[in-house]
Design a protein around this motif. Structure first.
Motif, PDB file in Angstrom:
ATOM      1  N   THR A 150      83.232 -32.044-107.804  1.00  0.00           N
ATOM      2  CA  THR A 150      84.374 -31.642-107.198  1.00  0.00           C
ATOM      3  C   THR A 150      84.822 -32.479-106.142  1.00  0.00           C
ATOM      4  O   THR A 150      83.951 -33.366-105.473  1.00  0.00           O
ATOM      5  CB  THR A 150      84.407 -30.504-106.422  1.00  0.00           C
ATOM      6  N   SER A 151      86.027 -32.603-105.604  1.00  0.00           N
ATOM      7  CA  SER A 151      86.580 -33.622-104.715  1.00  0.00           C
ATOM      8  C   SER A 151      87.994 -33.134-104.352  1.00  0.00           C
ATOM      9  O   SER A 151      88.499 -31.991-104.615  1.00  0.00           O
ATOM     10  CB  SER A 151      86.976 -34.935-105.345  1.00  0.00           C
ATOM     11  N   PRO A 152      88.233 -33.514-102.986  1.00  0.00           N
ATOM     12  CA  PRO A 152      89.774 -33.117-102.478  1.00  0.00           C
ATOM     13  C   PRO A 152      90.913 -33.416-103.662  1.00  0.00           C
ATOM     14  O   PRO A 152      90.539 -34.303-104.410  1.00  0.00           O
ATOM     15  CB  PRO A 152      89.988 -34.010-101.468  1.00  0.00           C
ATOM     16  N   ARG A 171      88.281 -26.334-109.616  1.00  0.00           N
ATOM     17  CA  ARG A 171      88.432 -27.284-111.037  1.00  0.00           C
ATOM     18  C   ARG A 171      87.590 -28.650-110.566  1.00  0.00           C
ATOM     19  O   ARG A 171      87.379 -28.857-109.502  1.00  0.00           O
ATOM     20  CB  ARG A 171      89.656 -27.549-111.220  1.00  0.00           C
ATOM     21  N   PRO A 172      87.015 -29.229-111.608  1.00  0.00           N
ATOM     22  CA  PRO A 172      86.122 -30.630-111.358  1.00  0.00           C
ATOM     23  C   PRO A 172      87.183 -31.574-111.160  1.00  0.00           C
ATOM     24  O   PRO A 172      88.326 -31.668-111.645  1.00  0.00           O
ATOM     25  CB  PRO A 172      85.477 -30.796-112.652  1.00  0.00           C
ATOM     26  N   GLU A 183      87.325 -39.360-104.175  1.00  0.00           N
ATOM     27  CA  GLU A 183      85.976 -39.451-104.487  1.00  0.00           C
ATOM     28  C   GLU A 183      85.261 -38.122-104.605  1.00  0.00           C
ATOM     29  O   GLU A 183      85.610 -37.214-103.533  1.00  0.00           O
ATOM     30  CB  GLU A 183      85.034 -40.291-103.751  1.00  0.00           C
ATOM     31  N   PRO A 184      84.338 -37.822-105.388  1.00  0.00           N
ATOM     32  CA  PRO A 184      83.588 -36.399-105.267  1.00  0.00           C
ATOM     33  C   PRO A 184      82.910 -36.324-103.855  1.00  0.00           C
ATOM     34  O   PRO A 184      82.632 -37.443-102.963  1.00  0.00           O
ATOM     35  CB  PRO A 184      82.285 -36.406-106.422  1.00  0.00           C
ATOM     36  N   PHE A 185      82.750 -35.191-103.238  1.00  0.00           N
ATOM     37  CA  PHE A 185      82.167 -34.988-102.095  1.00  0.00           C
ATOM     38  C   PHE A 185      80.609 -35.482-102.152  1.00  0.00           C
ATOM     39  O   PHE A 185      79.948 -35.540-103.220  1.00  0.00           O
ATOM     40  CB  PHE A 185      82.044 -33.431-101.673  1.00  0.00           C
TER      41      PHE A 185
END
Length: 228
Positions: A150-152, A171-172, A183-185
């Motif tokens: 997940t990401s912003p 959502r992914p 970028e993903p967390f």
């Protein structure tokens, strides 16, 4: 009957990739009714069918797992006898497109973390599949934590499905892309902060605004002895 073998999500992933070599296999899906056989060439049912296949693979290898009576309830598989650990979720998507599956209903996810904050440690086994002329193959397989996929989104602190200012699903992102704008967390704490920030943006989340993040972190510490 031989005693069941305990396995972790990481071990399942390693066995599928290195021992079973799942990305080298070719399969198909068929329906037989009244002696008439037909090959399935669609994609809509692949997620449910792969979940059934994985359960059978685990059974044939005598690996311990449990499934809840309600197939729609989290998680898809429990790999431990505890109800608060060993969570394994299976997700699938068409490898010729970006991931478009729902990680979870946003409202339900926020509620569940207040009760079972250990859910944040769940493992997600993700199948990127291809279905070409009735031939099914697994193009890639990933094992991820929720914050790793997940990401912003730019519009929101975390990527969501939103319709008419109503949040529906988490959502992914396309975590494997080299051209990601966001970028993903990096860790579960950043993921939880993004959830908390999202709760402040939408009127439907009013019930969660007061101390949601503090409650989740406190409950997680009580249950695990670990600070987030």
């Amino acid at each position: 009957m031989p005693e069941k073998i305990n396995v972790t999500a990481s071990e399942i992933y390693d066995l599928l990739i290195n021992d079973f070599k799942i990305t080298e296999k070719i399969g198909s899906v068929e329906i037989i009714l009244g002696g008439i056989k037909a090959k399935y060439k669609g994609k809509d049912a692949i997620g449910d069918l792969l979940q059934e296949w994985l359960a059978e693979w685990l059974n044939q290898n005598n690996y311990y797992f449990r499934q809840l009576p309600n197939s729609q309830e989290f998680p898809d598989f429990l790999l431990s006898e505890s109800v608060n650990s060993g969570f394994l979720e299976l997700k699938t998507f068409n490898a010729d497109a970006s991931p478009a599956f729902d990680i979870a209903n946003f409202d339900s996810y926020c509620t569940s973390l207040l009760r079972i904050p250990e859910r944040i440690d769940a493992d997600y086994l993700i199948f990127g599949y291809k279905m070409i002329d009735g031939e099914l193959s697994i193009d890639n397989l990933w094992l991820k934590k929720v914050w790793e996929m997940t990401s912003p989104s730019g519009q929101d602190p975390i990527k969501l499905q939103v319709k008419r200012n109503q949040v529906y699903n988490l959502r992914p992102c396309t975590w494997y892309s080299n051209r990601l704008k966001f970028e993903p967390f990096e860790n579960k704490n950043d993921f939880l902060k993004a959830i908390a920030a999202t709760l402040d943006l939408y009127p439907q989340c009013e019930q969660y605004k007061k101390d949601w993040l503090t409650i989740v972190k406190t409950k997680y510490l009580e249950n695990t002895g670990i600070n987030i």
